[in-house]
Design a protein around this motif. Structure first.
Motif, PDB file in Angstrom:
ATOM      1  N   ALA A   1      -4.481   8.370   5.791  1.00  0.00           N
ATOM      2  CA  ALA A   1      -3.293   8.665   6.598  1.00  0.00           C
ATOM      3  C   ALA A   1      -3.685   9.503   7.807  1.00  0.00           C
ATOM      4  CB  ALA A   1      -2.249   9.396   5.761  1.00  0.00           C
TER       5      ALA A   1
ATOM      6  N   LYS B   1      -6.249   1.629  -8.940  1.00  0.00           N
ATOM      7  CA  LYS B   1      -5.084   2.502  -8.836  1.00  0.00           C
ATOM      8  C   LYS B   1      -4.126   2.274 -10.003  1.00  0.00           C
ATOM      9  CE  LYS B   1      -3.642   4.820  -5.860  1.00  0.00           C
ATOM     10  NZ  LYS B   1      -3.643   6.283  -5.633  1.00  0.00           N
TER      11      LYS B   1
ATOM     12  N   ARG C   1      -7.674   7.421  -2.948  1.00  0.00           N
ATOM     13  CA  ARG C   1      -6.874   6.868  -1.868  1.00  0.00           C
ATOM     14  C   ARG C   1      -7.254   5.422  -1.587  1.00  0.00           C
ATOM     15  NH1 ARG C   1      -3.374   9.343  -2.860  1.00  0.00           N
ATOM     16  NH2 ARG C   1      -2.301   8.667  -0.987  1.00  0.00           N
TER      17      ARG C   1
ATOM     18  N   GLN D   1      -6.077   4.221   1.549  1.00  0.00           N
ATOM     19  CA  GLN D   1      -6.022   4.193   3.007  1.00  0.00           C
ATOM     20  C   GLN D   1      -5.967   5.620   3.524  1.00  0.00           C
ATOM     21  OE1 GLN D   1      -2.370   2.781   5.199  1.00  0.00           O
ATOM     22  NE2 GLN D   1      -3.673   1.019   5.603  1.00  0.00           N
TER      23      GLN D   1
ATOM     24  N   TRP E   1      -4.422  11.382  -8.554  1.00  0.00           N
ATOM     25  CA  TRP E   1      -3.662  10.653  -7.536  1.00  0.00           C
ATOM     26  C   TRP E   1      -3.995  11.169  -6.137  1.00  0.00           C
ATOM     27  CZ3 TRP E   1       0.140  12.099  -3.959  1.00  0.00           C
ATOM     28  CH2 TRP E   1       0.773  11.039  -3.325  1.00  0.00           C
TER      29      TRP E   1
ATOM     30  N   VAL F   1      -3.679  -3.257   1.359  1.00  0.00           N
ATOM     31  CA  VAL F   1      -4.771  -2.675   0.585  1.00  0.00           C
ATOM     32  C   VAL F   1      -6.042  -3.444   0.933  1.00  0.00           C
ATOM     33  CG1 VAL F   1      -5.684  -2.293  -1.734  1.00  0.00           C
ATOM     34  CG2 VAL F   1      -3.235  -1.999  -1.299  1.00  0.00           C
TER      35      VAL F   1
ATOM     36  N   GLU G   1       0.618   4.722  -2.336  1.00  0.00           N
ATOM     37  CA  GLU G   1       0.205   5.963  -1.684  1.00  0.00           C
ATOM     38  C   GLU G   1       1.309   7.018  -1.629  1.00  0.00           C
ATOM     39  OE1 GLU G   1      -3.661   5.588   0.145  1.00  0.00           O
ATOM     40  OE2 GLU G   1      -2.909   5.506  -1.912  1.00  0.00           O
ATOM     41  N   GLU G   2       2.572   6.595  -1.768  1.00  0.00           N
ATOM     42  CA  GLU G   2       3.692   7.544  -1.769  1.00  0.00           C
ATOM     43  C   GLU G   2       4.029   7.888  -3.213  1.00  0.00           C
ATOM     44  OE1 GLU G   2       7.096   9.621  -1.746  1.00  0.00           O
ATOM     45  OE2 GLU G   2       7.331   7.541  -2.400  1.00  0.00           O
ATOM     46  N   ARG G   3       4.011   9.165  -3.542  1.00  0.00           N
ATOM     47  CA  ARG G   3       4.054   9.609  -4.939  1.00  0.00           C
ATOM     48  C   ARG G   3       5.296   9.122  -5.690  1.00  0.00           C
ATOM     49  NH1 ARG G   3       0.785  10.950  -9.112  1.00  0.00           N
ATOM     50  NH2 ARG G   3       1.747  12.463 -10.508  1.00  0.00           N
TER      51      ARG G   3
ATOM     52  N   ASP H   1       1.899  13.395   3.686  1.00  0.00           N
ATOM     53  CA  ASP H   1       0.770  12.469   3.633  1.00  0.00           C
ATOM     54  C   ASP H   1      -0.457  13.164   3.049  1.00  0.00           C
ATOM     55  OD1 ASP H   1       2.104  10.289   4.663  1.00  0.00           O
ATOM     56  OD2 ASP H   1       1.446  10.617   6.731  1.00  0.00           O
TER      57      ASP H   1
ATOM     58  N   ILE I   1       0.828  -1.204   0.000  1.00  0.00           N
ATOM     59  CA  ILE I   1       0.000   0.000   0.000  1.00  0.00           C
ATOM     60  C   ILE I   1       0.864   1.256   0.000  1.00  0.00           C
ATOM     61  CG2 ILE I   1      -0.254   0.138   2.525  1.00  0.00           C
ATOM     62  CD1 ILE I   1      -3.198   0.977   1.958  1.00  0.00           C
TER      63      ILE I   1
END
Length: 385
Positions: A274, A156, A270, A272, A266, A147, A110-112, A310, A106
């Motif tokens: 943060a 995604k 989401r 999740q 993006w 996820v 979620e981290e670009r 985040d 995940i």
């Protein structure tokens, strides 16, 4: 649909593994990869989202799907993954193409920076005619860091590669307005607003981790990335082409026109939460009318522990989610700034910074068609404390 250039196909464990024996369903795999080979001949680039590793490894650790815990599933995934990929590789070679594997967590999605790295890997594989097979890395993920379903993960990926269609193959032929076993259940051929059917979409099977509910969540994510979602039964003979060519019934969740920039898509979609912010009602009302930065003086409460960079979910005092955006401060820093509005950031944090918690360029106002997340309650910390 024949003009599609990029497609993401997601298949679940129940299609790949026999429910009792927990062995591969080779007939389905042959039909699936035969269709993919024909799509590749037409110039279509395909990403396959495939579960199955856990199911194929359960026999080795003497567990059933019903009594396997998280450690059992991690071990089963480690054992089953090479079995699954070896089978894919052999069958793909029969049809004249090659495959590669990408395992993600995940955090990767979620981290670009990591998200872009995966996108670049997929693009390079496409350049060389290799089909990527993507799955969550079940050997290292825990319940808190998963996820949890490959449906939303597939959405995604569809967003990542700007796919035309997301095809979710499952054990039934599409969406019904109520559980399909109920008397009078009506089949839904096309829908614009998935929220109308979320209540009816429930239930999972023993092998899978997602039901129709997660498929509708995935469809909503794909819609806002300009990608149509098709939900159809995973039959053995021509499971993909028979749907794309309109030869059997399915449910289509239509795309919402032209998507916003890749950056805003993006930010919005989401997997999740943060962390979250609750804003003063007058500030929230104004924000939905005219985009403006969120300042520490606008905030009533902060939920969960988050770090700079985040993505936060932003709510009004009524609990309505209104926006999502990238934070310039951690949760501790936001609380410190919000509780001491008379002091400068330099005095409180030891460094100078613009007091905008979320800037306008890093924020998206949610549309009515976006599915909202429930406001957190247990982890809320009030600014007034």
């Amino acid at each position: 649909m024949s003009q599609s250039k990029r497609i993401v196909v997601k298949i679940g464990s129940s299609l790949l593994a026999h429910s009792q024996e927990l062995t591969l369903r080779y007939a389905f795999m042959h039909g699936l990869l035969s269709d993919i080979a024909k799509l590749k001949e037409r110039g279509v680039e395909v990403v396959l989202m495939s579960s199955g590793a856990v199911a194929l490894g359960l026999n080795a650790i003497h567990k059933s799907p019903e009594d396997a815990g998280i450690l059992d599933k991690q071990a089963a995934a480690a054992y089953g993954q090479p079995l699954l990929l070896n089978a894919y590789k052999q069958v793909a070679h029969e049809f004249g193409f090659d495959i590669a594997q990408i395992l993600v967590t995940i955090g990767d999605m979620e981290e670009r920076r990591r998200f872009i790295n995966i996108k670049n890997t997929v693009e390079r594989l496409f350049d060389n005619g290799i089909m990527p097979i993507v799955n969550e890395n079940d050997t290292v993920t825990t319940e808190e860091l998963r996820v949890g379903d490959n449906d939303r993960l597939a959405a995604k990926v569809a967003q990542m590669i700007q796919a035309d269609h997301l095809i979710l193959l499952t054990s039934i032929d599409g969406l019904y307005d109520r559980p399909p076993g109920d008397e009078g259940a009506q089949f839904i051929e096309k829908l614009d607003d998935v929220s109308e059917y979320l209540e009816a979409a429930s239930g999972t099977n023993a092998l899978g981790s997602g039901g129709m509910y997660t498929k509708l969540q995935a469809a909503n994510m794909a819609q806002h990335a300009g990608c149509s979602t098709i939900i159809a039964e995973g039959i053995i003979d021509r499971p993909i082409l028979s749907v794309l060519e309109g030869n059997r019934r399915h449910t289509e969740c239509v795309a919402k026109g032209t998507p916003e920039s890749a950056w805003k898509v993006w930010l919005t979609n989401r997997l999740q939460v943060a962390g979250s912010l609750i804003l003063k009602q007058d500030v929230a009302d104004a924000l939905t009318s005219k985009l403006a930065p969120i300042k520490h003086t606008d905030i009533i409460s902060v939920a969960d522990s988050f770090q700079k960079g985040d993505i936060l979910h932003v709510y009004d005092e009524q609990g309505q989610e209104i926006a999502r955006g990238l934070t310039n401060f951690s949760s501790d820093e936001v609380l410190l700034l919000a509780r001491h509005p008379e002091s400068s950031t330099a005095e409180l944090l030891g460094y100078s910074a613009v007091p905008d918690v979320i800037t306008t360029k890093n924020m998206v106002i949610l549309k009515e068609s976006h599915l909202s997340w429930d406001v957190p309650t247990e982890s809320l910390q009030s600014v007034a404390c």
